[in-house]
Design a protein around this motif. Structure first.
Motif, PDB file in Angstrom:
ATOM      1  N   TYR A 193       0.831  -1.212   0.000  1.00 18.55           N
ATOM      2  CA  TYR A 193       0.000   0.000   0.000  1.00 18.55           C
ATOM      3  C   TYR A 193       0.861   1.255   0.000  1.00 18.55           C
ATOM      4  O   TYR A 193       0.604   2.201  -0.755  1.00 18.55           O
ATOM      5  CB  TYR A 193      -0.941   0.022   1.203  1.00 18.55           C
ATOM      6  N   LYS A 195       3.714   1.674  -1.162  1.00 16.35           N
ATOM      7  CA  LYS A 195       4.385   1.836  -2.450  1.00 16.35           C
ATOM      8  C   LYS A 195       3.407   2.165  -3.579  1.00 16.35           C
ATOM      9  O   LYS A 195       3.842   2.486  -4.690  1.00 16.35           O
ATOM     10  CB  LYS A 195       5.157   0.564  -2.803  1.00 16.35           C
ATOM     11  N   SER A 196       2.108   2.060  -3.308  1.00 18.79           N
ATOM     12  CA  SER A 196       1.105   2.316  -4.343  1.00 18.79           C
ATOM     13  C   SER A 196       0.826   3.806  -4.458  1.00 18.79           C
ATOM     14  O   SER A 196       1.295   4.614  -3.640  1.00 18.79           O
ATOM     15  CB  SER A 196      -0.189   1.569  -4.018  1.00 18.79           C
ATOM     16  N   ASP A 197       0.025   4.178  -5.472  1.00 18.72           N
ATOM     17  CA  ASP A 197      -0.300   5.593  -5.646  1.00 18.72           C
ATOM     18  C   ASP A 197      -1.475   6.029  -4.776  1.00 18.72           C
ATOM     19  O   ASP A 197      -1.835   7.207  -4.747  1.00 18.72           O
ATOM     20  CB  ASP A 197      -0.609   5.886  -7.122  1.00 18.72           C
ATOM     21  N   VAL A 202      -6.860   1.015  -6.778  1.00 11.55           N
ATOM     22  CA  VAL A 202      -5.666   0.322  -6.297  1.00 11.55           C
ATOM     23  C   VAL A 202      -5.810  -0.017  -4.816  1.00 11.55           C
ATOM     24  O   VAL A 202      -5.515  -1.143  -4.396  1.00 11.55           O
ATOM     25  CB  VAL A 202      -4.404   1.178  -6.525  1.00 11.55           C
ATOM     26  N   THR A 203      -6.276   0.931  -4.031  1.00 14.07           N
ATOM     27  CA  THR A 203      -6.456   0.702  -2.596  1.00 14.07           C
ATOM     28  C   THR A 203      -7.466  -0.396  -2.334  1.00 14.07           C
ATOM     29  O   THR A 203      -7.218  -1.306  -1.536  1.00 14.07           O
ATOM     30  CB  THR A 203      -6.900   2.000  -1.901  1.00 14.07           C
ATOM     31  N   LEU A 206      -6.021  -3.826  -3.473  1.00  7.22           N
ATOM     32  CA  LEU A 206      -5.052  -4.338  -2.503  1.00  7.22           C
ATOM     33  C   LEU A 206      -5.746  -4.820  -1.232  1.00  7.22           C
ATOM     34  O   LEU A 206      -5.344  -5.826  -0.639  1.00  7.22           O
ATOM     35  CB  LEU A 206      -4.036  -3.254  -2.148  1.00  7.22           C
TER      36      LEU A 206
END
Length: 237
Positions: A193, A195-197, A202-203, A206
């Motif tokens: 998380y 490292k994600s944008d 995406v959140t 994940l």
């Protein structure tokens, strides 16, 4: 200019902390919901003789096939369609509960409850440790995964040997492996998380993947612990 930079830095840190807390709450919340649905499903099927008979017949094989396929579907849809992936996870939890209902024919209620509570305690402690520790658990996770592969091979071999003692010993090994995996998986999802944008899809994706992985860790802890408690003399006569 310098004042603006100093003002923005704490704000970024605060926003990152808020985002991480939201992500962890969502991931663990979904995982807990999946466990709850499995428990309700297992209880419902175990108290319904018709459904229980289905699960002990051909329905068991159908359930097991679906049970092995669903994790790939959940992970495959996580980033494309997070909502669909979430629904699949919940369906998977219901199917798992139905499969586990057959334990009521083998183990006593005390054994099942003891294994469930013990699994919950171990999971909570190790998930909390994995989330807050500063120690890098990547190596621990890799070693536990390698040990899991070896354990699976040994379990397959024991299917032909039919050794109750070996199976009982392997249950302790399984608990150790999934205890370590719970901590390392918790840390891994937190790292992914960070490292994600931080975008919505995406959140959510994940969070579903993390919930699925941690749910599997919990389920396997339960499987091995119930074998330990049952092997210690608490199985149903």
């Amino acid at each position: 200019m310098n004042n603006q930079q100093f003002d923005e830095q704490p704000r970024r840190v605060v926003n990152a902390d808020v985002g991480l807390n939201t992500f962890l709450t969502k991931m663990y919340g979904w995982m807990a919901l999946a466990v709850l649905l499995s428990a309700v499903s297992a209880y419902f099927v175990s108290t319904n003789q018709a459904l229980l008979s289905t699960m002990t017949g051909s329905g068991m094989w159908i359930g097991l096939i679906v049970w092995f396929i669903f994790p790939f579907l959940v992970n495959g849809q996580a980033f494309k369609r997070p909502t669909v992936s979430f629904v699949l996870l919940m369906v998977y939890a219901l199917i798992t509960g139905g499969i586990f209902s057959v334990y009521s024919l083998v183990y006593s209620g005390t054994t099942i409850v003891s294994a469930f509570v013990s699994s919950a305690v171990v999971f909570i402690v190790m998930a909390l440790y994995g989330t807050v520790t500063k120690r890098d658990l990547t190596r621990v996770g890799a070693q536990a995964t390698a040990a899991l592969i070896a354990l699976l091979v040994a379990l397959v071999i024991n299917m032909f040997l039919h050794s109750a003692i070996i199976a009982y010993v392997f249950s302790f090994v399984g608990v150790i492996i999934f205890t370590a995996l719970t901590a390392s998986d918790s840390q891994k999802m937190k790292t992914l998380y960070l490292k994600s944008d931080g975008s919505g899809n995406v959140t959510s994706g994940l969070a579903v993947i993390g919930a699925m992985q941690l749910y599997l860790d919990f389920v396997n802890l339960f499987i091995f612990l119930i074998q330990i408690f049952g092997g210690a003399g608490s199985s149903r006569d």
